[in-house]
Scaffold this motif. Structure first.
Motif, PDB file in Angstrom:
ATOM      1  N   PHE A   1      66.493  22.581 104.268  1.00 19.62           N
ATOM      2  CA  PHE A   1      66.468  22.058 102.906  1.00 19.62           C
ATOM      3  C   PHE A   1      66.231  23.214 101.937  1.00 19.62           C
ATOM      4  CE2 PHE A   1      65.422  18.044 105.032  1.00 19.62           C
ATOM      5  CZ  PHE A   1      66.296  17.206 104.370  1.00 19.62           C
ATOM      6  N   ASN A   2      67.130  24.157 101.900  1.00 22.20           N
ATOM      7  CA  ASN A   2      66.973  25.274 100.974  1.00 22.20           C
ATOM      8  C   ASN A   2      68.336  25.849 100.646  1.00 22.20           C
ATOM      9  OD1 ASN A   2      67.582  27.318 103.096  1.00 22.20           O
ATOM     10  ND2 ASN A   2      65.654  26.550 103.932  1.00 22.20           N
ATOM     11  N   THR A   3      68.358  26.747  99.676  1.00 22.77           N
ATOM     12  CA  THR A   3      69.625  27.279  99.191  1.00 22.77           C
ATOM     13  C   THR A   3      70.304  28.142 100.235  1.00 22.77           C
ATOM     14  OG1 THR A   3      68.326  29.026  98.166  1.00 22.77           O
ATOM     15  CG2 THR A   3      69.013  27.222  96.766  1.00 22.77           C
ATOM     16  N   GLY A   4      69.583  28.591 101.249  1.00 22.95           N
ATOM     17  CA  GLY A   4      70.180  29.409 102.288  1.00 22.95           C
ATOM     18  C   GLY A   4      70.486  28.621 103.533  1.00 22.95           C
ATOM     19  N   GLY A   5      70.709  27.337 103.396  1.00 28.50           N
ATOM     20  CA  GLY A   5      70.898  26.464 104.548  1.00 28.50           C
ATOM     21  C   GLY A   5      72.299  26.485 105.117  1.00 28.50           C
ATOM     22  N   GLY A   6      72.886  27.679 105.222  1.00 31.47           N
ATOM     23  CA  GLY A   6      74.190  27.783 105.871  1.00 31.47           C
ATOM     24  C   GLY A   6      75.277  27.072 105.080  1.00 31.47           C
ATOM     25  N   ALA A   7      76.102  26.303 105.781  1.00 32.46           N
ATOM     26  CA  ALA A   7      77.238  25.627 105.144  1.00 32.46           C
ATOM     27  C   ALA A   7      76.795  24.434 104.313  1.00 32.46           C
ATOM     28  CB  ALA A   7      78.232  25.178 106.203  1.00 32.46           C
ATOM     29  N   ILE A   8      75.565  23.978 104.534  1.00 34.13           N
ATOM     30  CA  ILE A   8      75.085  22.795 103.804  1.00 34.13           C
ATOM     31  C   ILE A   8      74.723  23.176 102.370  1.00 34.13           C
ATOM     32  CG2 ILE A   8      73.252  21.066 103.657  1.00 34.13           C
ATOM     33  CD1 ILE A   8      73.080  21.108 106.671  1.00 34.13           C
TER      34      ILE A   8
ATOM     35  N   LYS B   1      71.725  13.170 100.039  1.00 37.87           N
ATOM     36  CA  LYS B   1      72.868  12.509 100.655  1.00 37.87           C
ATOM     37  C   LYS B   1      72.749  12.520 102.174  1.00 37.87           C
ATOM     38  CE  LYS B   1      76.164  13.426  96.932  1.00 37.87           C
ATOM     39  NZ  LYS B   1      77.433  14.102  96.563  1.00 37.87           N
ATOM     40  N   ASP B   2      73.148  11.405 102.794  1.00 38.46           N
ATOM     41  CA  ASP B   2      73.089  11.295 104.254  1.00 38.46           C
ATOM     42  C   ASP B   2      73.866  12.409 104.945  1.00 38.46           C
ATOM     43  OD1 ASP B   2      71.548   9.057 104.032  1.00 38.46           O
ATOM     44  OD2 ASP B   2      73.130   7.628 104.491  1.00 38.46           O
ATOM     45  N   SER B   3      74.973  12.813 104.344  1.00 36.87           N
ATOM     46  CA  SER B   3      75.829  13.820 104.968  1.00 36.87           C
ATOM     47  C   SER B   3      75.141  15.172 105.084  1.00 36.87           C
ATOM     48  CB  SER B   3      77.126  13.964 104.167  1.00 36.87           C
ATOM     49  OG  SER B   3      76.851  14.308 102.819  1.00 36.87           O
ATOM     50  N   VAL B   4      74.148  15.425 104.237  1.00 42.99           N
ATOM     51  CA  VAL B   4      73.425  16.688 104.281  1.00 42.99           C
ATOM     52  C   VAL B   4      72.544  16.761 105.525  1.00 42.99           C
ATOM     53  CG1 VAL B   4      71.651  18.087 103.137  1.00 42.99           C
ATOM     54  CG2 VAL B   4      73.453  17.010 101.778  1.00 42.99           C
ATOM     55  N   VAL B   5      71.872  15.667 105.829  1.00 41.35           N
ATOM     56  CA  VAL B   5      70.900  15.648 106.921  1.00 41.35           C
ATOM     57  C   VAL B   5      71.505  15.061 108.194  1.00 41.35           C
ATOM     58  CG1 VAL B   5      68.592  14.883 107.607  1.00 41.35           C
ATOM     59  CG2 VAL B   5      69.078  15.358 105.198  1.00 41.35           C
ATOM     60  N   GLY B   6      72.324  14.039 108.028  1.00 43.45           N
ATOM     61  CA  GLY B   6      72.898  13.341 109.177  1.00 43.45           C
ATOM     62  C   GLY B   6      72.184  12.021 109.398  1.00 43.45           C
ATOM     63  N   GLU B   7      72.950  10.926 109.451  1.00 43.86           N
ATOM     64  CA  GLU B   7      72.346   9.596 109.581  1.00 43.86           C
ATOM     65  C   GLU B   7      71.507   9.462 110.848  1.00 43.86           C
ATOM     66  OE1 GLU B   7      75.498  10.100 108.777  1.00 43.86           O
ATOM     67  OE2 GLU B   7      76.151   8.747 107.164  1.00 43.86           O
ATOM     68  N   GLU B   8      71.971  10.070 111.955  1.00 39.68           N
ATOM     69  CA  GLU B   8      71.235   9.933 113.209  1.00 39.68           C
ATOM     70  C   GLU B   8      69.862  10.591 113.113  1.00 39.68           C
ATOM     71  OE1 GLU B   8      71.627  11.169 117.920  1.00 39.68           O
ATOM     72  OE2 GLU B   8      73.450  11.002 116.697  1.00 39.68           O
ATOM     73  N   ARG B   9      69.813  11.744 112.480  1.00 35.85           N
ATOM     74  CA  ARG B   9      68.534  12.445 112.330  1.00 35.85           C
ATOM     75  C   ARG B   9      67.577  11.636 111.457  1.00 35.85           C
ATOM     76  NH1 ARG B   9      68.738  18.690 110.708  1.00 35.85           N
ATOM     77  NH2 ARG B   9      69.761  18.747 112.728  1.00 35.85           N
ATOM     78  N   ILE B  10      68.107  11.035 110.389  1.00 36.41           N
ATOM     79  CA  ILE B  10      67.258  10.226 109.505  1.00 36.41           C
ATOM     80  C   ILE B  10      66.751   8.990 110.254  1.00 36.41           C
ATOM     81  CG2 ILE B  10      67.128   9.005 107.303  1.00 36.41           C
ATOM     82  CD1 ILE B  10      69.548  10.684 106.378  1.00 36.41           C
ATOM     83  N   ALA B  11      67.628   8.364 111.033  1.00 37.99           N
ATOM     84  CA  ALA B  11      67.239   7.177 111.803  1.00 37.99           C
ATOM     85  C   ALA B  11      66.189   7.534 112.850  1.00 37.99           C
ATOM     86  CB  ALA B  11      68.458   6.545 112.466  1.00 37.99           C
ATOM     87  N   GLN B  12      66.321   8.694 113.476  1.00 36.55           N
ATOM     88  CA  GLN B  12      65.310   9.150 114.437  1.00 36.55           C
ATOM     89  C   GLN B  12      63.949   9.288 113.762  1.00 36.55           C
ATOM     90  OE1 GLN B  12      67.510  12.683 115.760  1.00 36.55           O
ATOM     91  NE2 GLN B  12      67.280  11.965 117.858  1.00 36.55           N
ATOM     92  N   TYR B  13      63.964   9.843 112.563  1.00 35.22           N
ATOM     93  CA  TYR B  13      62.701   9.995 111.833  1.00 35.22           C
ATOM     94  C   TYR B  13      62.093   8.631 111.509  1.00 35.22           C
ATOM     95  CZ  TYR B  13      59.479  10.710 107.982  1.00 35.22           C
ATOM     96  OH  TYR B  13      58.370  10.673 107.175  1.00 35.22           O
ATOM     97  N   LEU B  14      62.932   7.687 111.058  1.00 33.49           N
ATOM     98  CA  LEU B  14      62.432   6.356 110.739  1.00 33.49           C
ATOM     99  C   LEU B  14      61.822   5.698 111.971  1.00 33.49           C
ATOM    100  CD1 LEU B  14      62.028   3.890 108.966  1.00 33.49           C
ATOM    101  CD2 LEU B  14      64.439   3.297 109.306  1.00 33.49           C
ATOM    102  N   LEU B  15      62.485   5.815 113.111  1.00 31.95           N
ATOM    103  CA  LEU B  15      61.942   5.248 114.344  1.00 31.95           C
ATOM    104  C   LEU B  15      60.627   5.929 114.725  1.00 31.95           C
ATOM    105  CD1 LEU B  15      65.205   4.828 116.460  1.00 31.95           C
ATOM    106  CD2 LEU B  15      63.715   2.988 115.644  1.00 31.95           C
ATOM    107  N   ALA B  16      60.539   7.233 114.535  1.00 33.27           N
ATOM    108  CA  ALA B  16      59.295   7.951 114.839  1.00 33.27           C
ATOM    109  C   ALA B  16      58.141   7.434 113.985  1.00 33.27           C
ATOM    110  CB  ALA B  16      59.484   9.452 114.621  1.00 33.27           C
ATOM    111  N   VAL B  17      58.436   7.196 112.704  1.00 28.49           N
ATOM    112  CA  VAL B  17      57.406   6.683 111.795  1.00 28.49           C
ATOM    113  C   VAL B  17      56.972   5.276 112.206  1.00 28.49           C
ATOM    114  CG1 VAL B  17      56.938   5.940 109.427  1.00 28.49           C
ATOM    115  CG2 VAL B  17      58.103   8.108 109.836  1.00 28.49           C
TER     116      VAL B  17
END
Length: 378
Positions: A19-26, A226-242
């Protein structure tokens, strides 16, 4: 589970977030955000009051840290929007927290006219001492993307039109969209005469760097990134962890048998819903069958998470065990959501539908941030 334990899981299971300006292609901090931030800071000097809109589910994580030093010296009302999606049993603790920080905080639902009217009454009260001195007043609305600023502006404008004579072009509405970053310019709306009060809507802007992984994931879960930045699967994994570390599915036990007796939908009906907003694709109004259909999906999802958690013989405080549980839950959710795609595609579909249910409040009200133990010195 301790905060440190959850962070260990995030780094191990989800990977370091760029989550920063140097985050590669993102490129999650587009050029218009940098330009908008400069424009906001220049207009902020002229504003008489600022309405800082935050997401009530993440009262701290949805604050733009770079703007806080500039906002602290202004008359400010922190509007915690989407209160209908936030846990009401905890909300009073947050209002008490902000009060102890000597910050005016007001939970709202920007879609509710009465809620917005109460916010306007508070704003007018805060401006009372300035009204007698200035013929023209400027109220600025700021916040990160997708916290509901434009919806709030539109409702304020509709209320103002019914209360005050409004001139010509001020009848324009703010652009509202489901994706963060829709409002990309600063637009002014004249909402009152004598004194003249202008409300400025601003684009949602994030800080150029989010160093804390969990803060970034919370913003993504709430839709500010935006979901495309992080990835829906990664966000869903975090929600399940919480959910698992909080034991939330265990509280759903009493909901497992809540199907309404005597109300069934026809199995042969084809219910096609948009993944984005749970609305039917065709224009027909939802009928009783549709409502039961969505309710049944929610029940199956809650039952799946409850069953997998109660049958799990591992330790949710151990990141390895928790990873295994989350994998099991993806399989259970695939069955609950009746997703027949191949394994590679199924997790993405599961993630999208699961996130849609959460974001629409179908899984219940949540506040993801924890109320700070230490009260900062004002």
């Amino acid at each position: 589970m301790t905060a440190g334990g959850l962070k260990s899981l995030l780094k191990k299971g989800l990977g370091d977030m760029a989550f920063n300006t140097g985050g590669g292609a993102i490129n999650w901090f587009p050029g218009h955000m940098a330009a908008a931030t400069r424009a906001i800071l220049s207009r902020l000097k002229l504003s008489d009051l600022v309405i800082e809109v935050r997401d009530a589910r993440i009262p701290l994580s949805s604050a733009n840290a770079n703007l806080q030093p500039h906002l602290s010296s202004k008359r400010r009302v922190i509007a915690l929007n989407k209160k209908d999606l936030a846990n009401p049993n905890i909300m009073h603790k947050w209002t008490s927290y902000f009060d102890s920080c000597k910050q005016v905080c007001f939970p709202i639902n920007a879609h509710s006219r009465s809620s917005v009217m109460k916010l306007l009454e508070l704003v007018e009260f805060k401006l009372k001492e300035v009204i007698s001195k200035e013929p023209t007043l400027l109220v600025m609305v700021v916040g990160v993307p997708n916290v509901g600023k434009s919806c709030l502006i539109n409702n304020i404008h509709q209320i103002a039109k019914s209360r005050f004579p409004v001139q010509g072009k001020s009848n324009k509405r703010a652009t509202v969209g489901p994706l963060p970053g829709v409002t990309q310019d600063i637009a002014g709306f004249k909402i009152a005469h004598k004194p003249s009060i202008y409300v400025l809507d601003t684009p949602g802007v994030l800080v150029p760097s989010i160093s804390d992984i969990e803060t970034g994931l919370k913003l993504a879960l709430a839709g500010s990134v935006k979901d495309s930045v992080v990835g829906e699967e990664r966000i869903a994994q975090y929600l399940l962890a919480v959910l698992n570390t909080r034991g939330t599915p265990l509280h759903w036990k009493h909901l497992n048998n809540r199907r309404m007796d005597g109300i069934e939908y026809e199995v042969e009906e084809n219910h096609e819903y948009s993944l984005k907003n749970l609305k039917r694709k065709r224009k027909n109004l939802p009928n009783r069958s549709d409502l039961v259909y969505v309710e049944d999906i929610v029940t199956e999802v809650q039952r799946a998470l409850y069953s997998t958690l109660t049958e799990f013989d591992g330790n949710v405080e151990d990141e390895n065990d928790l990873e295994c549980l989350i994998d099991q839950q993806f399989g259970a959710l695939q069955k609950a959501l009746k997703i027949n795609q191949k394994a590679s595609e199924a997790r993405l579909m599961v993630s999208k539908k699961f996130l849609t249910l959460f974001r629409n409040g179908k899984l219940g009200p949540f506040i993801l941030d924890d109320v700070p133990d230490v009260i900062p010195v004002s």
